[in-house]
Design a protein around this motif. Sequence first.
Motif, short mmCIF file in Angstrom:
data_model
loop_
_atom_site.label_atom_id
_atom_site.label_comp_id
_atom_site.label_asym_id
_atom_site.label_seq_id
_atom_site.Cartn_x
_atom_site.Cartn_y
_atom_site.Cartn_z
N UNK A 57 0.82 -1.21 0.00
CA UNK A 57 0.00 0.00 0.00
C UNK A 57 0.86 1.26 0.00
N UNK A 58 1.91 1.27 0.81
CA UNK A 58 2.75 2.48 0.91
C UNK A 58 3.48 2.77 -0.39
N UNK A 59 4.01 1.75 -1.03
CA UNK A 59 4.73 1.96 -2.29
C UNK A 59 3.76 2.40 -3.39
N UNK A 60 2.61 1.76 -3.47
CA UNK A 60 1.63 2.14 -4.51
C UNK A 60 1.14 3.58 -4.29
N UNK A 61 0.94 3.98 -3.02
CA UNK A 61 0.53 5.35 -2.74
C UNK A 61 1.65 6.32 -3.10
N UNK A 123 -4.22 -2.25 -2.86
CA UNK A 123 -3.02 -1.43 -2.92
C UNK A 123 -2.86 -0.71 -4.26
N UNK A 124 -3.44 -1.22 -5.33
CA UNK A 124 -3.29 -0.59 -6.64
C UNK A 124 -4.31 0.52 -6.91
N UNK A 125 -5.24 0.71 -6.03
CA UNK A 125 -6.27 1.72 -6.23
C UNK A 125 -5.71 3.13 -6.40
N UNK A 126 -4.72 3.57 -5.59
CA UNK A 126 -4.25 4.95 -5.73
C UNK A 126 -3.72 5.29 -7.11
N UNK A 127 -3.02 4.36 -7.74
CA UNK A 127 -2.46 4.63 -9.07
C UNK A 127 -3.59 4.78 -10.08
N UNK A 128 -4.53 3.85 -10.07
CA UNK A 128 -5.66 3.93 -10.99
C UNK A 128 -6.45 5.22 -10.76
#
Length: 184
Positions: A57-61, A123-128
Motif C-alpha cells: 500500500x505504501x509503495x503504490x501510494x 493497494x493498486x487503487x491509488x495509481x488507478x
Amino acid sequence: MKSLLITMIVLLSISKTVDASVQIFNFDTRNYETLESLSLKLPGNAYYVLGEIHYSDKVQQAQADFISQMVITHNSEQAFDVNWEFLNYKDQNKIQKEFQRYSNNLINVEQFLEIFYQSRGNSYHPILATVKKYKGNFFGVNASRKIKQKLIKNGLGSLSPEDIPPNMEMGSDLYLQLFIKAMG
C-alpha cells in the motif's frame, strides 16, 4: 504533447517517512528530497521508471503521489501515459475500453482489476485513481507468460510478428552492457 511514461520497474528509491510525506533518495547528493522539489528538477516530457513492490500500500501510494505531483508541476493533465507491467500489451484494446468505463464511473476499481486478474487487492487503487483524476492514458506493457517462456527458451527470432510489442526497438550493444552492469 507532454508524456510521462511511468512504468513499474526499479529506478527510484521511494520511501514513506514517519510524517507520511513522500521522500525520494537522491543518490547524487545522498539526501532525501520532497516530491515537489524533485518534480521541479525533472523534465515533464521524459520517461520515469518506478520501483515495484507488489501489494504494498505504501509503495503504490508513493507512486501515485509521484504521478500526481509530476502532472501538477508540469501541467500535464490529459497529456500523460502510465504503462503498467502487469497488464499485457496484447490486451490494449480491452485495457483502454475498461479503463474508459472505470473513468466514467461505470465500473469501480475492483471490477477493473478483476477483468484482468482475479484480484490485485486494494493497494493498486491509488495509481488507478490518480490516472483517472488527471485524465491520463493507461497502457499494458507486459507479455503473457506463454510468450515470455518462448522468448526465454528460443529467443526473439522465435516470436511471430504479432507477439512482438508494437513500436518495439532493440537496444544497442552499449545499452545491453549498461543493463548487465546495472543488474549486477
